[in-house]
Design a protein around this motif. Structure first.
Motif, PDB file in Angstrom:
ATOM      1  N   GLY A 172     -21.380  99.668 -15.029  1.00 19.21           N
ATOM      2  CA  GLY A 172     -20.328  98.626 -15.085  1.00 19.21           C
ATOM      3  C   GLY A 172     -19.254  99.095 -15.682  1.00 19.21           C
ATOM      4  N   ALA A 173     -19.487  99.658 -16.933  1.00 20.39           N
ATOM      5  CA  ALA A 173     -18.306 100.141 -17.545  1.00 20.39           C
ATOM      6  C   ALA A 173     -17.195 100.938 -16.960  1.00 20.39           C
ATOM      7  N   PHE A 174     -17.818 102.058 -16.101  1.00 21.94           N
ATOM      8  CA  PHE A 174     -17.109 102.886 -15.343  1.00 21.94           C
ATOM      9  C   PHE A 174     -16.522 102.166 -14.077  1.00 21.94           C
ATOM     10  N   ASN A 175     -16.904 101.057 -13.420  1.00 21.09           N
ATOM     11  CA  ASN A 175     -16.286 100.367 -12.309  1.00 21.09           C
ATOM     12  C   ASN A 175     -15.271  99.682 -12.802  1.00 21.09           C
ATOM     13  N   ILE A 176     -15.115  99.024 -14.226  1.00 23.95           N
ATOM     14  CA  ILE A 176     -14.392  98.342 -14.747  1.00 23.95           C
ATOM     15  C   ILE A 176     -12.872  99.357 -14.841  1.00 23.95           C
ATOM     16  N   ALA A 177     -13.205 100.460 -15.433  1.00 23.67           N
ATOM     17  CA  ALA A 177     -12.330 101.625 -15.991  1.00 23.67           C
ATOM     18  C   ALA A 177     -11.539 101.927 -14.648  1.00 23.67           C
TER      19      ALA A 177
ATOM     20  N   VAL B 230     -10.848 110.002 -21.112  1.00 22.68           N
ATOM     21  CA  VAL B 230     -10.842 110.355 -19.725  1.00 22.68           C
ATOM     22  C   VAL B 230     -10.222 109.577 -18.800  1.00 22.68           C
ATOM     23  N   PRO B 231      -9.341 110.027 -18.166  1.00 30.46           N
ATOM     24  CA  PRO B 231      -8.358 109.517 -17.279  1.00 30.46           C
ATOM     25  C   PRO B 231      -9.129 109.086 -16.034  1.00 30.46           C
ATOM     26  N   THR B 232      -8.951 107.873 -15.491  1.00 33.05           N
ATOM     27  CA  THR B 232      -9.299 107.440 -14.269  1.00 33.05           C
ATOM     28  C   THR B 232      -8.237 107.061 -13.292  1.00 33.05           C
ATOM     29  N   GLU B 233      -6.910 107.463 -13.442  1.00 35.72           N
ATOM     30  CA  GLU B 233      -5.839 107.415 -12.485  1.00 35.72           C
ATOM     31  C   GLU B 233      -6.054 108.124 -11.123  1.00 35.72           C
ATOM     32  N   GLY B 234      -6.053 107.304 -10.339  1.00 35.84           N
ATOM     33  CA  GLY B 234      -6.289 107.857  -8.704  1.00 35.84           C
ATOM     34  C   GLY B 234      -7.626 107.858  -8.125  1.00 35.84           C
ATOM     35  N   LEU B 235      -8.829 107.598  -9.415  1.00 36.38           N
ATOM     36  CA  LEU B 235     -10.030 107.872  -9.028  1.00 36.38           C
ATOM     37  C   LEU B 235     -10.473 106.468  -8.005  1.00 36.38           C
ATOM     38  N   THR B 236     -11.435 106.402  -7.185  1.00 33.39           N
ATOM     39  CA  THR B 236     -11.719 105.444  -6.620  1.00 33.39           C
ATOM     40  C   THR B 236     -13.414 105.248  -7.069  1.00 33.39           C
ATOM     41  N   MET B 237     -13.686 104.020  -6.311  1.00 34.64           N
ATOM     42  CA  MET B 237     -15.370 103.657  -6.631  1.00 34.64           C
ATOM     43  C   MET B 237     -16.367 104.801  -6.021  1.00 34.64           C
ATOM     44  N   GLU B 238     -15.965 105.624  -5.145  1.00 38.24           N
ATOM     45  CA  GLU B 238     -16.584 106.662  -4.517  1.00 38.24           C
ATOM     46  C   GLU B 238     -16.939 107.968  -5.965  1.00 38.24           C
ATOM     47  N   ASP B 239     -15.920 107.734  -6.811  1.00 37.94           N
ATOM     48  CA  ASP B 239     -15.658 108.803  -7.620  1.00 37.94           C
ATOM     49  C   ASP B 239     -16.613 108.589  -8.982  1.00 37.94           C
ATOM     50  N   VAL B 240     -17.333 107.029  -9.086  1.00 42.28           N
ATOM     51  CA  VAL B 240     -17.828 106.515 -10.043  1.00 42.28           C
ATOM     52  C   VAL B 240     -19.128 107.385 -10.657  1.00 42.28           C
ATOM     53  N   PRO B 241     -19.926 107.654  -9.682  1.00 44.92           N
ATOM     54  CA  PRO B 241     -21.041 108.447  -9.719  1.00 44.92           C
ATOM     55  C   PRO B 241     -20.924 109.708 -10.619  1.00 44.92           C
ATOM     56  N   ASP B 242     -19.873 110.369 -10.100  1.00 43.94           N
ATOM     57  CA  ASP B 242     -19.334 111.795 -10.604  1.00 43.94           C
ATOM     58  C   ASP B 242     -18.711 111.580 -11.882  1.00 43.94           C
ATOM     59  N   LEU B 243     -18.190 110.421 -12.119  1.00 47.30           N
ATOM     60  CA  LEU B 243     -17.427 110.159 -13.430  1.00 47.30           C
ATOM     61  C   LEU B 243     -18.432 109.944 -14.483  1.00 47.30           C
ATOM     62  N   ILE B 244     -19.644 109.311 -14.079  1.00 40.68           N
ATOM     63  CA  ILE B 244     -20.729 108.726 -15.233  1.00 40.68           C
ATOM     64  C   ILE B 244     -21.281 110.107 -15.534  1.00 40.68           C
ATOM     65  N   THR B 245     -21.600 110.874 -14.746  1.00 40.32           N
ATOM     66  CA  THR B 245     -22.372 112.244 -14.961  1.00 40.32           C
ATOM     67  C   THR B 245     -21.389 113.169 -16.146  1.00 40.32           C
ATOM     68  N   ARG B 246     -20.354 113.077 -15.763  1.00 37.58           N
ATOM     69  CA  ARG B 246     -19.188 113.823 -16.547  1.00 37.58           C
ATOM     70  C   ARG B 246     -19.394 113.385 -17.940  1.00 37.58           C
ATOM     71  N   VAL B 247     -19.067 112.107 -18.064  1.00 39.48           N
ATOM     72  CA  VAL B 247     -18.773 111.454 -19.177  1.00 39.48           C
ATOM     73  C   VAL B 247     -20.157 111.447 -20.213  1.00 39.48           C
ATOM     74  N   ARG B 248     -21.147 111.329 -19.467  1.00 43.28           N
ATOM     75  CA  ARG B 248     -22.665 111.496 -20.372  1.00 43.28           C
ATOM     76  C   ARG B 248     -22.844 112.513 -20.720  1.00 43.28           C
ATOM     77  N   ASN B 249     -22.545 113.550 -19.831  1.00 40.39           N
ATOM     78  CA  ASN B 249     -23.025 115.168 -20.235  1.00 40.39           C
ATOM     79  C   ASN B 249     -22.225 115.399 -21.480  1.00 40.39           C
TER      80      ASN B 249
END
Length: 567
Positions: free
Chosen positions: A478-483, A521-540
């Motif tokens: 949820g948080a990552f979708n919002i961002a 962690v910037p999200t400019e240019g990212l799409t919903m398809e990038d969310v799983p990778d974004l979550i993994t990166r931030v969590r790690n």
């Protein structure tokens, strides 16, 4: 040693108070304890009902609800009330009720019969309004407060009230003596406000006479069981009367009330036993002794647990209890102010600066690192790990750094009143995790506000408290979708492990928490398809920092740290 001395002093004082209260002979402590119980019960009811009254402000039905909840305290105080000729207040019409005023217990008498009069309100001096939460609840229940020192303003208020009385067929209760009468042999002169109101509205006056409170003597500190008769006299019509007739009307009503008062005085005094008020002289009766011993034993045990150096359930829960009670008290005080500017994040900022001081009592020290990333004036999504309700206290300690913050919380917290209501008015957004569609809509609206007002949104992506201090739970999206949808950065915030808390072992020691803010962690240019990778990166990244902080705080502990939960 000093802990034991303090415990003995507290137990001694408490024992003395219990002994004085349970004595049959009059004494100062027993006398004031009854009034204190009455006031505390009224305040407690006010505490719970006034948020409910907000939904239907200044409705006389609120007063009926409040009266119904307060009146049972009369059984504990030991007062029996009898009503006579109460049919005159059952009639569905506007009227002015005037009664003699002997004590604050008169209000308790009113509460006993509010359900009979149904549509009724009262006039009170403005000072009572400031006795919160009771005063606030009374205001929201339709009680009209007047400033007796400003006659013109008081008259204008009474005029508006009389208009409502006629229109809505409301009965208005006043004490024409204007203050409590300490002379039980007579009544004080009547002020004309109530009579002016009745004549102006052309509604009848209903005299109500309380029999003397023979069982109360302030000078001798006597407050025994007692019986009060409330006698309603036949209504005094005002139809056709003018302002010139008011002095004669006052004298006529007062004379009738005095005569009824003296008749009631003879009746209640004649019914008393010959040895009143000390019908049970002597020491405590058996049941008083048993209750007294049980209370002292329980209090002694609780105090012993609280002052014990060994972890125990009572000591552990007491720290959380202090936090919850303090937060609730602050919520009660601030709620009325939040109502005037609802859902403004500045409300949360203000409240956090007051609530955070409880951290000194809990003995938790907070250390913020890299707080500059929170201080930037921009919209962002803040994500942090979630270990305990104490996380909220940590947020309160750094809220002033972030300035404009709206937290996201599960909807169940909203119902923990008064804290939940204050949080809602403070800009906290509540979502139903069981209804993902509605939750997503709510988050979408919140993200739009975030961009527009440059507000930071704080979420716990783990979704629930993590009881495993060795690693972070999987993150929800949820948080990552919002961002990503708002194209705003994510600010990871990591709370070091609460090594000083262990629920299984009932441990809550002094502690030190590091709150580490990571680079956005910037999200400019990212799409919903990038969310799983974004979550993994931030969590790690957060998990790695969490483990580093865990080593740091644990290695900094002194060798003799009490019961450190390093296992």
């Amino acid at each position: 040693m000093w802990d034991n001395v303090l415990m003995l002093i507290v137990v001694g004082v408490f024992s003395f108070l219990c002994w004085k209260i349970t004595q049959n002979e009059p004494n100062t402590i027993k006398f004031y304890s009854k009034f204190l119980l009455y006031y505390l019960h009224g305040s407690l009811v006010g505490f719970f009902v006034w948020p409910v009254f907000l939904f239907n402000m200044k409705d006389t039905k609120n007063a009926r609800i409040g009266a119904g909840l307060i009146k049972p305290v009369t059984k504990i105080i030991g007062i029996k009330w009898t009503f006579r000729n109460d049919k005159v207040i059952r009639e569905d019409r506007g009227a002015v009720i005037v009664s003699n005023h002997q004590s604050s217990l008169d209000v308790l008498g009113m509460f006993q019969l509010w359900h009979i009069a149904k549509n009724m309100t009262a006039i009170a001096k403005k000072e009572i309004f400031y006795v919160w939460p009771f005063g606030l609840a009374a205001y929201l229940a339709g009680v009209v407060f007047i400033d007796r020192s400003k006659a013109k303003n008081a008259y204008d208020t009474l005029k508006v009230t009389s208009d409502v009385m006629v229109k809505q067929k409301t009965k208005i209760w006043l004490f024409p003596e204007g203050t409590r009468n300490k002379d039980y042999s007579n009544m004080l002169p009547f002020k004309k406000g109530a009579f002016t109101m009745a004549v102006a509205a052309q509604v009848p006056i209903i005299p109500a006479v309380f029999s003397p409170y023979y069982f109360i003597n302030r000078k001798k500190h006597i407050f025994n069981k007692g019986h009060v008769i409330i006698q309603f006299l036949d209504p005094e019509p005002t139809t056709g009367l003018t302002e010139d007739d008011i002095p004669a009307l006052i004298e006529r009503v007062r004379t009738k009330m005095i005569a009824a008062y003296r008749d009631l005085e003879k009746e209640v005094l004649n019914d008393l036993p010959a040895d009143y008020p000390y019908t049970t002289k002597g020491y405590l009766i058996m049941w008083h002794k048993i209750i007294y011993i049980c209370i002292i034993t329980l209090v002694t045990y609780i105090l012993k647990q609280l002052f014990s150096e060994t972890p125990n359930f009572i000591k552990f829960k007491s720290k959380f209890f202090v936090f919850y009670i303090w937060s609730s008290i602050i919520a009660i005080v601030l709620l009325p102010f939040f109502v005037f500017n609802p859902k403004n994040v500045k409300n949360s900022l203000f409240a956090s600066q007051i609530v955070k001081h409880v951290t000194k009592i809990l003995e938790v020290k907070w250390h913020l690192r890299n707080g500059k990333v929170l201080a930037e004036d921009r919209g962002a999504v803040v994500v942090s790990n979630h270990q305990s309700t104490i996380d909220i206290l940590g947020m309160f300690n750094i809220w002033h750094v972030a300035d404009k913050v709206a937290a996201i919380a599960r909807k169940e917290i909203f119902y923990v009143w008064p804290f939940g209501l204050a949080a809602y008015l403070g800009g906290v957004v509540f979502i139903d995790r069981n209804n993902s569609k509605e939750a997503y809509k709510q988050l979408k609206v919140t993200s739009e506000v975030m961009i527009k007002n440059k507000t930071k949104i704080w979420l716990f992506p783990e979704g629930t408290r993590n009881k495993d201090f060795t690693k972070l739970l999987p993150f929800k999206k949820g948080a990552f979708n919002i961002a990503v949808a708002a194209q705003v950065p994510i600010i990871p915030v990591v709370f070091s492990p609460y090594y000083f808390i262990n629920r299984d072992k009932n441990i809550f020691n002094k502690g030190h928490v590091i709150i580490q803010c990571l680079e956005p962690v910037p999200t400019e240019g990212l799409t919903m398809e990038d969310v799983p990778d974004l979550i993994t990166r931030v969590r790690n990244t957060m998990d790695a920092v969490y483990k580093e902080l865990s080593k740091e705080v644990l290695s900094a502990l002194p060798p003799n740290y009490p019961l450190a939960t390093v296992d």
